[in-house]
Design an enzyme around this catalytic site. Structure first.
Site, short mmCIF file in Angstrom:
data_model
loop_
_atom_site.label_atom_id
_atom_site.label_comp_id
_atom_site.label_asym_id
_atom_site.label_seq_id
_atom_site.Cartn_x
_atom_site.Cartn_y
_atom_site.Cartn_z
N SER A 39 -16.23 22.88 89.26
CA SER A 39 -16.54 21.70 89.34
C SER A 39 -18.15 22.14 89.16
CB SER A 39 -16.02 20.53 90.15
OG SER A 39 -17.36 19.85 91.03
N LYS B 224 5.64 24.19 96.36
CA LYS B 224 5.90 23.46 95.27
C LYS B 224 6.23 24.39 93.93
CE LYS B 224 2.66 19.83 97.32
NZ LYS B 224 2.60 20.16 98.15
N LYS C 8 3.23 26.15 88.84
CA LYS C 8 2.28 27.25 89.51
C LYS C 8 3.52 28.42 89.53
CE LYS C 8 -0.70 28.08 91.77
NZ LYS C 8 -2.00 28.68 91.88
N SER D 183 -8.13 19.81 104.10
CA SER D 183 -8.00 20.20 102.54
C SER D 183 -8.13 18.84 101.83
CB SER D 183 -6.94 21.40 101.54
OG SER D 183 -6.04 20.29 101.28
#
Length: 628
Positions: A314, A410, A422, A452
């Site tokens: 980004s 997760k 992940k 976050s």
């Protein structure tokens, strides 16, 4: 004498204090009248003596009417002074009316003079009483002597407010603006920052208050580091405009700490013995502009590595973290290198490793928003799985000393594509770890980090600020939580274990997240912390309503941290090592080949079938939905 007065003041009731204030007004009224006669005629005339009783009675009535005795001495500021001016005007007009009705001519000059004298004497009396009270209240109280850093509006308002607090004594201003140096503002001298150490030593100062709310976080962090290095207690205060809601407060009010909602003890601020693993090293952080990545960079900077390479896809995120770290790194000798690009770009990854002589990699780059990845599985798997393999291969070829993957709870028996991606990334690292002879690969798995992007706390804060409702996916949903700063410190420490010979490579380090937090309880705490109440059936007139929206696609009711059974200890009590199975080299190659084939054709269902075959616990969305 001083202790005697202190005992007398301390024993006064609130009513007695109000009577004392009223008596001061009653005494000032005839005194001003007497002084007016003396100034006008050189002596008091019969008129003044006749008006004495009237002035006392009228002054008493107006004082009570305006509530002057109710104004506390330590709150006697500009508004109260204006009220005193109104008091003087009303009293003057009332006495002039009494004199006229008595058939006595009062010169206009005499009436104006009386009003001015009464105003001056009334204010002077109150101020004298205030200073006397502060002097008396300092008995048996050394007081906290502070220096205010910043002589702008916030600093001067803060100094005025602190004067009414006997336990806190502002000594001086410090400001970086050279045009203010040497000036007296609010009774305090403004000194340059270079004289701060001398002022602290000579004036017995133990605390510095930063009154610069408009400064950038990086600039404030740099000032705080310098002051704390001198052993000072540093506190930051918001502007008064922020406190009353004229300016944005939530993101600038530094005393706000997310950790207070967790009910768990945070680890120490300083990184323990593992800091030596990063001093003087060249370190790459992928996803450097993200929540965890940026905090890793900030904490790494304090350890003084040789170089920090910021790898970020980004542009705006890279610009922000690069600018912040450059300000913080000024004078430290740490080189900041921004790299704009994707971790899926193998050519760029190899070039960055070689050109910047990278020695340690923290791989935090990932698409992590569950609903978005669920709707865009190809992009999520490409970035999170193949990007991890690409960056890890580049690190292995460059013989990087350590590669640490940032994982998530997760990934444990995932019910969504993000978690499955992940877990596949973990399997990729475990596969490379078994074949690597130069690079030690490991991963750190933890739950949600407070504050976050995408976390519930920023969302709840925004919803509460708008007046609600606060949205909740399920009444009983729970999550593991940790503050960003604590997670970053533990990641750095876990990454250092390999350097200490504590890791064989391929380890899954699991952070102790404490007990899972019920999200509804978190929402209630935040609403109450904002000074609001929850509106529900038991309290229909509350301020903020909590609305249940239902679990999102792929979302679990409760998260887990372990796939297998049992944990091994490490040198730190909050870092454990999991014992988990991995894929063989052949199985891993087969899974990646099938995944690349699905991505080449853009077949999302084929990609889901790949993770269904190789990720333990994953189920296709319709299967998960049926179980609900």
């Amino acid at each position: 004498m001083k202790k005697l007065l202190f005992g007398l003041v301390d024993r006064l009731t609130r009513g007695q204090k109000r009577i004392a204030m009223l008596l001061s007004d009653l005494l000032v009224a005839p005194l001003a009248l007497l002084m007016t006669g003396i100034f006008i005629r050189g002596q008091a005339s019969a008129l003044e003596w006749v008006l004495f009783p009237a002035s006392v009675l009228i002054a008493g009535g107006i004082s009570v009417l305006l509530g002057m005795p109710r104004i506390k001495l330590n709150a006697y500021e500009s508004v109260a002074i204006l009220k005193t001016a109104a008091f003087a005007s009303m009293l003057t007009m009332a006495l002039a009316l009494v004199a006229t009705l008595s058939g006595v001519h009062v010169p206009a000059a005499a009436a104006i003079l009386y009003g001015l004298l009464f105003f001056i004497l009334a204010v002077a009396t109150r101020m004298a009483m205030l200073h006397a009270l502060l002097w008396v209240l300092q008995v048996d109280q050394k007081g906290c002597r502070v220096i205010i850093y910043g002589a702008g509006n916030t600093g001067t308002q803060l100094a005025a407010a602190l004067r009414s607090r006997g336990a806190i004594r502002p000594i001086a201003f410090v400001d970086d603006n050279p045009t203010l140096h040497g000036m007296i503002i609010g009774g305090l001298k403004v000194h340059p920052a270079e004289r701060l150490e001398r002022l602290v030593r000579e004036r017995d100062v133990t605390r510095v208050l930063l009154a610069m709310p408009s400064e950038s976080p990086a600039r404030l962090a740099k000032i705080v580091q310098r002051l704390q290095a001198e052993g000072l207690d540093v506190q930051t205060v918001p502007s008064f405009a922020q406190l009353v809601g004229e300016e944005k407060l939530v993101d600038n009010l530094s005393p706000f700490t997310f950790g207070r909602f967790l009910g768990r003890q945070q680890i120490e601020d300083a990184l323990p013995q593992g800091a030596d693993a990063y001093v003087g090293r060249a370190i790459l952080v992928s996803g450097a502009g993200g929540s965890v990545g940026s905090e890793l960079c900030r904490q790494l900077l304090l350890i003084r590595p040789r170089r920090i390479v910021l790898f970020e896809i980004s542009e705006i995120a890279l610009y922000n973290i690069d600018r912040e770290l450059r300000e913080m790194a000024e004078g430290t000798g740490v080189e900041i290198v921004p790299v704009l690009g994707s971790v899926t770009d193998s050519r760029l990854a190899r070039m960055v490793m070689q050109d910047h002589e990278v020695e340690v990699v923290f791989h935090a780059a990932a698409y992590k928003h569950v609903p978005l990845v669920e709707h865009n599985p190809i992009a999520g798997l490409a970035n999170n799985v193949l990007g991890t393999r690409t960056l890890a291969d580049a690190a292995h070829e460059a013989r990087v000393a350590r590669f640490i993957l940032i994982s998530t709870d997760k990934a444990v028996r995932p019910t969504n594509v993000m978690g499955a991606s992940k877990r596949l990334a973990e399997l990729v690292i475990q596969d490379l770890a078994k074949r690597s002879k130069g690079t030690i690969f490991s991963m750190v798995r933890f739950g949600n980090v407070l504050g976050s992007s995408g976390s519930v706390i920023p969302l709840f804060k925004e919803q509460i600020a708008r007046g609600g409702p606060v949205t909740l996916t399920h009444e009983d949903v729970t999550r593991f939580f940790m503050t960003i700063s604590e997670a970053a410190r533990l990641v750095l420490l876990a990454g250092s274990f390999a350097h200490q010979g504590e890791s064989r490579g391929g380890d899954v380090f699991v952070l102790d997240m404490g007990k899972p937090v019920r999200i509804r309880d978190l929402a209630v705490q935040m609403i109450e912390a904002a000074g609001k109440s929850v509106r529900d059936e038991r309290n229909p007139f509350g301020d903020i309503e909590i609305v249940v929206t239902g679990l999102r696609p792929g979302e679990k009711l409760h998260e887990e941290l372990l796939i297998g059974e049992g944990l091994l200890t490490t040198p730190h009590s909050k870092i454990l090592r999991a014992q988990e199975d991995s894929l063989s080299e052949l199985e891993m190659a087969t899974a990646l080949r099938a995944l690349r084939s699905a991505m080449a054709t853009g077949d999302a269902e084929a990609a889901r079938r790949v993770i269904l075959s190789w990720v333990e616990g994953y189920r296709l969305p319709e299967v998960v939905a049926a179980k609900r």
